[in-house]
Design an enzyme around this catalytic site. Structure first.
Site, PDB file in Angstrom:
ATOM      1  N   LYS A  80       0.860  -1.211   0.000  1.00 52.81           N
ATOM      2  CA  LYS A  80       0.000   0.000   0.000  1.00 52.81           C
ATOM      3  C   LYS A  80       0.876   1.235   0.000  1.00 52.81           C
ATOM      4  O   LYS A  80       2.059   1.185   0.371  1.00 52.81           O
ATOM      5  CB  LYS A  80      -0.934   0.027   1.213  1.00 52.81           C
ATOM      6  CG  LYS A  80      -0.247   0.002   2.603  1.00 52.81           C
ATOM      7  CD  LYS A  80       0.203   1.331   3.145  1.00 52.81           C
ATOM      8  CE  LYS A  80       0.801   1.222   4.553  1.00 52.81           C
ATOM      9  NZ  LYS A  80       1.608   2.402   4.935  1.00 52.81           N
ATOM     10  N   PRO A 110       9.553  -4.533  -0.247  1.00 56.95           N
ATOM     11  CA  PRO A 110      10.678  -4.311   0.663  1.00 56.95           C
ATOM     12  C   PRO A 110      10.202  -4.168   2.106  1.00 56.95           C
ATOM     13  O   PRO A 110       9.099  -3.677   2.351  1.00 56.95           O
ATOM     14  CB  PRO A 110      11.311  -3.015   0.152  1.00 56.95           C
ATOM     15  CG  PRO A 110      10.295  -2.373  -0.722  1.00 56.95           C
ATOM     16  CD  PRO A 110       9.395  -3.452  -1.233  1.00 56.95           C
ATOM     17  N   VAL A 111      11.026  -4.640   3.067  1.00 56.55           N
ATOM     18  CA  VAL A 111      10.610  -4.598   4.476  1.00 56.55           C
ATOM     19  C   VAL A 111      11.000  -3.257   5.100  1.00 56.55           C
ATOM     20  O   VAL A 111      11.905  -2.572   4.621  1.00 56.55           O
ATOM     21  CB  VAL A 111      11.221  -5.769   5.287  1.00 56.55           C
ATOM     22  CG1 VAL A 111      10.720  -7.093   4.749  1.00 56.55           C
ATOM     23  CG2 VAL A 111      12.738  -5.713   5.275  1.00 56.55           C
ATOM     24  N   ALA A 160       9.569  -0.445   4.981  1.00 56.96           N
ATOM     25  CA  ALA A 160       9.547   0.573   3.939  1.00 56.96           C
ATOM     26  C   ALA A 160       8.313   1.461   4.021  1.00 56.96           C
ATOM     27  O   ALA A 160       8.164   2.390   3.245  1.00 56.96           O
ATOM     28  CB  ALA A 160       9.597  -0.104   2.562  1.00 56.96           C
ATOM     29  N   GLY A 161       7.377   1.148   4.948  1.00 61.34           N
ATOM     30  CA  GLY A 161       6.128   1.922   5.014  1.00 61.34           C
ATOM     31  C   GLY A 161       5.147   1.497   3.944  1.00 61.34           C
ATOM     32  O   GLY A 161       4.165   2.195   3.665  1.00 61.34           O
ATOM     33  N   LEU A 162       5.392   0.331   3.326  1.00 57.28           N
ATOM     34  CA  LEU A 162       4.523  -0.167   2.259  1.00 57.28           C
ATOM     35  C   LEU A 162       3.583  -1.265   2.755  1.00 57.28           C
ATOM     36  O   LEU A 162       2.835  -1.859   1.968  1.00 57.28           O
ATOM     37  CB  LEU A 162       5.370  -0.684   1.088  1.00 57.28           C
ATOM     38  CG  LEU A 162       6.241   0.378   0.396  1.00 57.28           C
ATOM     39  CD1 LEU A 162       7.191  -0.272  -0.620  1.00 57.28           C
ATOM     40  CD2 LEU A 162       5.374   1.427  -0.301  1.00 57.28           C
ATOM     41  N   GLY A 196       4.026  -4.326   3.928  1.00 57.12           N
ATOM     42  CA  GLY A 196       4.246  -5.717   3.512  1.00 57.12           C
ATOM     43  C   GLY A 196       3.867  -6.737   4.582  1.00 57.12           C
ATOM     44  O   GLY A 196       3.081  -7.652   4.323  1.00 57.12           O
ATOM     45  N   SER A 248       2.028  -6.387   7.257  1.00 60.89           N
ATOM     46  CA  SER A 248       0.599  -6.289   7.593  1.00 60.89           C
ATOM     47  C   SER A 248      -0.245  -6.967   6.515  1.00 60.89           C
ATOM     48  O   SER A 248      -1.226  -7.661   6.813  1.00 60.89           O
ATOM     49  CB  SER A 248       0.174  -4.816   7.702  1.00 60.89           C
ATOM     50  OG  SER A 248       0.916  -4.167   8.701  1.00 60.89           O
ATOM     51  N   SER A 249       0.119  -6.762   5.255  1.00 64.46           N
ATOM     52  CA  SER A 249      -0.628  -7.354   4.150  1.00 64.46           C
ATOM     53  C   SER A 249      -0.483  -8.875   4.155  1.00 64.46           C
ATOM     54  O   SER A 249      -1.455  -9.600   3.904  1.00 64.46           O
ATOM     55  CB  SER A 249      -0.130  -6.769   2.824  1.00 64.46           C
ATOM     56  OG  SER A 249      -0.920  -7.230   1.761  1.00 64.46           O
ATOM     57  N   ASP A 258      -2.146  -1.559  10.878  1.00 67.16           N
ATOM     58  CA  ASP A 258      -2.365  -1.476   9.433  1.00 67.16           C
ATOM     59  C   ASP A 258      -3.032  -2.724   8.859  1.00 67.16           C
ATOM     60  O   ASP A 258      -3.406  -2.736   7.680  1.00 67.16           O
ATOM     61  CB  ASP A 258      -1.019  -1.310   8.700  1.00 67.16           C
ATOM     62  CG  ASP A 258      -0.560   0.134   8.652  1.00 67.16           C
ATOM     63  OD1 ASP A 258      -1.310   1.011   9.135  1.00 67.16           O
ATOM     64  OD2 ASP A 258       0.548   0.370   8.153  1.00 67.16           O
TER      65      ASP A 258
END
Ligand code: C5P
Length: 297
Positions: free
Chosen positions: A14, A97-98, A100-102, A104, A106-107, A139
């Site tokens: 995200k 990437p870990v 990274a605020g993306l 990963g 949580s998803s 998240d």
């Protein structure tokens, strides 16, 4: 009864189109306002039936093979809810990437909840899955549905929005990540805002308008840049490569640049690659395609 075939489940990354810190709460968390958006870049999980009560996770990134892996914790949580009648071996192939605020980790956790709900034929509702998701991390609930959503509370209050304007994205990240906790630990009163920018973007999405790409905000950028100076350098590099707008995602360290034309995104991505910056060319994704709920994989 255990399913005969394993189940592949995609776990999308995200970005935060906006992220505002409204203040600090009595429980130590920060009150947030955000518009979150899933993207096409995704991890892939494969869920294999295992003997009752047995949960294990094997990841292609060796550092993520510990007991604190959020995907494994999600499986253990669902196994308790299931009364230990089934088991699972999770194979986890990382592309996001870990640190990274993306989103990963949580998803991955949300993909395990939604995937096991199907594999174990538990028939839990999206509402119940969202409650369980909130026990795993702030998240995680967003990823039960994915797509575009307005986020409140500590991150776990999810109001679905219609899919936002589709956009090409270039993501870029410095060579290292930073923990969410470390970034929130550096937030001060000077970083607080009133949520106006988030409300404006949510309204634009509800109306089906173009997104105000030059007015996206992230209130964690000063704190994250303080913890990891390279975020500022990567941001500069993306702008030098020709991106008109660049924002950090979540608590960093990744930044994203949105584009309406693929040719522009390709130019920026190739310039970054030539400059040796870690970068990804991807796009925003829709709720049904990216959430793992009711998706045929
Ligand atoms: O909820 P999660 O485990 O992802 O949060 C990690 C850490 O980030 C929390 O322990 C807290 O220190 C910080 N955090 C916060 N405010 C939020 C979300 C996270 O201060 N809204």
């Amino acid at each position: 009864m255990s399913a005969r075939f394993p189940l592949f489940v995609p776990a999308p990354a995200k970005i935060n189109l906006t992220l505002e810190v409204l203040g600090k709460r009595d429980d130590g968390y920060h009150e947030l306002a955000s518009v979150m958006q899933t993207v096409a870049l995704h991890d892939t999980l494969c869920l294999h039936s295992a003997p009752p009560g047995e949960c294990a996770c094997v990841c292609d990134v060796p550092q993520l093979n510990g007991e604190d892996n959020l995907a494994l914790r999600a499986a253990r949580l669902l196994s308790v809810v299931d009364g230990g009648r089934h088991g699972v071996t999770i194979e986890l192939c990382k592309a996001i990437p870990v640190q990274a605020g993306l989103g990963g980790g949580s998803s991955d956790a949300a993909a395990v909840l939604t995937g096991l709900n199907r594999l174990w034929e538990m028939r839990l509702t999206a509402g119940r899955l969202t409650e369980l998701a909130a026990m795993l991390g702030s998240d995680v609930p967003f990823f039960v549905r994915g797509g575009t959503a307005l986020i409140g509370g500590r991150g776990e209050v999810v109001t679905p929005l219609p899919d936002a304007e589709p956009l090409w994205l270039v993501l870029a990240q410095p060579g290292r990540g930073v923990s969410t906790q470390a970034v929130f630990g550096r937030v001060t009163g000077a970083d607080y805002t009133d949520g106006m920018a988030t409300r404006a973007v949510a309204e634009a999405v509800r109306r089906g308008d173009d997104l105000p790409l030059g007015r996206l905000v992230n209130g964690l950028e000063p704190a994250a840049t303080g913890a990891c100076g390279e975020i500022g350098e990567v941001r500069e590099a993306v702008m030098r490569a020709g991106a008109p707008a660049v924002r950090m995602s979540g608590s960093g360290t990744a930044v994203f640049a949105p584009f309406r034309r693929l040719s522009q995104a390709v130019d920026v991505h190739s310039r970054l690659a030539a400059a040796g910056v870690r970068a990804w060319l991807t796009r925003t994704s829709e709720a049904s395609a990216g959430s793992g709920v009711g998706v045929d994989v």
